[in-house]
Design a protein around this motif. Sequence first.
Motif, mmCIF file in Angstrom:
data_model
loop_
_atom_site.group_PDB
_atom_site.id
_atom_site.type_symbol
_atom_site.label_atom_id
_atom_site.label_comp_id
_atom_site.label_asym_id
_atom_site.label_seq_id
_atom_site.Cartn_x
_atom_site.Cartn_y
_atom_site.Cartn_z
ATOM 1 N N ASP A 1 0.814 -1.221 0.000
ATOM 2 C CA ASP A 1 0.000 0.000 0.000
ATOM 3 C C ASP A 1 0.848 1.271 0.000
ATOM 4 O O ASP A 1 0.431 2.298 -0.528
ATOM 5 N N ASP A 2 2.055 1.201 0.582
ATOM 6 C CA ASP A 2 2.912 2.387 0.650
ATOM 7 C C ASP A 2 3.771 2.576 -0.606
ATOM 8 O O ASP A 2 4.604 3.474 -0.668
ATOM 9 N N GLY A 3 3.577 1.707 -1.612
ATOM 10 C CA GLY A 3 4.335 1.816 -2.857
ATOM 11 C C GLY A 3 5.610 0.989 -2.871
ATOM 12 O O GLY A 3 6.264 0.888 -3.906
ATOM 13 N N SER A 4 5.981 0.414 -1.729
ATOM 14 C CA SER A 4 7.158 -0.451 -1.703
ATOM 15 C C SER A 4 6.810 -1.813 -2.306
ATOM 16 O O SER A 4 5.636 -2.137 -2.512
ATOM 17 N N VAL A 5 7.842 -2.596 -2.576
ATOM 18 C CA VAL A 5 7.656 -3.926 -3.157
ATOM 19 C C VAL A 5 8.329 -4.936 -2.238
ATOM 20 O O VAL A 5 9.538 -4.850 -1.989
ATOM 21 N N SER A 6 7.547 -5.877 -1.712
ATOM 22 C CA SER A 6 8.094 -6.974 -0.907
ATOM 23 C C SER A 6 8.509 -8.095 -1.850
ATOM 24 O O SER A 6 7.840 -8.350 -2.864
ATOM 25 N N VAL A 7 9.610 -8.768 -1.504
ATOM 26 C CA VAL A 7 10.178 -9.808 -2.361
ATOM 27 C C VAL A 7 10.428 -11.066 -1.539
ATOM 28 O O VAL A 7 10.929 -10.997 -0.416
ATOM 29 N N GLY A 8 10.067 -12.207 -2.105
ATOM 30 C CA GLY A 8 10.348 -13.497 -1.487
ATOM 31 C C GLY A 8 10.524 -14.534 -2.582
ATOM 32 O O GLY A 8 10.612 -14.186 -3.758
ATOM 33 N N PHE B 1 11.666 -11.582 2.027
ATOM 34 C CA PHE B 1 13.094 -11.466 2.260
ATOM 35 C C PHE B 1 13.510 -10.009 2.446
ATOM 36 O O PHE B 1 14.235 -9.678 3.367
ATOM 37 N N PHE B 2 13.064 -9.152 1.517
ATOM 38 C CA PHE B 2 13.416 -7.729 1.607
ATOM 39 C C PHE B 2 12.344 -6.906 0.923
ATOM 40 O O PHE B 2 11.518 -7.432 0.178
ATOM 41 N N ARG B 3 12.376 -5.592 1.209
ATOM 42 C CA ARG B 3 11.453 -4.657 0.570
ATOM 43 C C ARG B 3 12.273 -3.609 -0.168
ATOM 44 O O ARG B 3 13.296 -3.135 0.325
ATOM 45 N N LEU C 1 7.102 -3.818 -12.613
ATOM 46 C CA LEU C 1 6.275 -4.935 -12.145
ATOM 47 C C LEU C 1 5.501 -5.571 -13.291
ATOM 48 O O LEU C 1 5.239 -6.769 -13.288
ATOM 49 N N GLN C 2 5.146 -4.750 -14.287
ATOM 50 C CA GLN C 2 4.389 -5.262 -15.428
ATOM 51 C C GLN C 2 5.232 -6.189 -16.301
ATOM 52 O O GLN C 2 4.688 -6.937 -17.112
#
Length: 128
Positions: free
Chosen positions: A21-28, A101-103, A112-113
């Motif tokens: 929601d804050d525009g960050s991207v979580s990665v796993g 793992f990280f954001r 992302l597209q």
Amino acid sequence: MSDIPSELRYAASHEWARLEDDGSVSVGISDHAQEALGDVVYVELPQPGQRLAAGQQAGVVESVKAASDIYAPVSGEVIAINEQLADAPERVNSEPYGAWFFRLKPSDSSELQNLLDADGYRTASDDA
């Protein structure tokens, strides 16, 4: 085939990306990746403040069977790491879509597209 949540985007190298929601991207890593690795015993994460390009190595996940690089699915600055994984890397096996793992603060969220949607990832994983 393993679980593939439809709200995530996927890299061909088996990382998932979730726009927060804050525009960050979580990665796993995907359920498919953790199943292939087996029991995860160690995770090496990038440093906060580190800038990564899409596709750049960002860390390593090690299991009892193998070690595998983790790649940044989009470009950006690392703004947080999941420090809980240092003490409990096995969480990746029990909850691969919860154990991020990280954001990143993406430098270009349109990247992302370029990633696969759930159906595209399912097809790519089945073909692998």
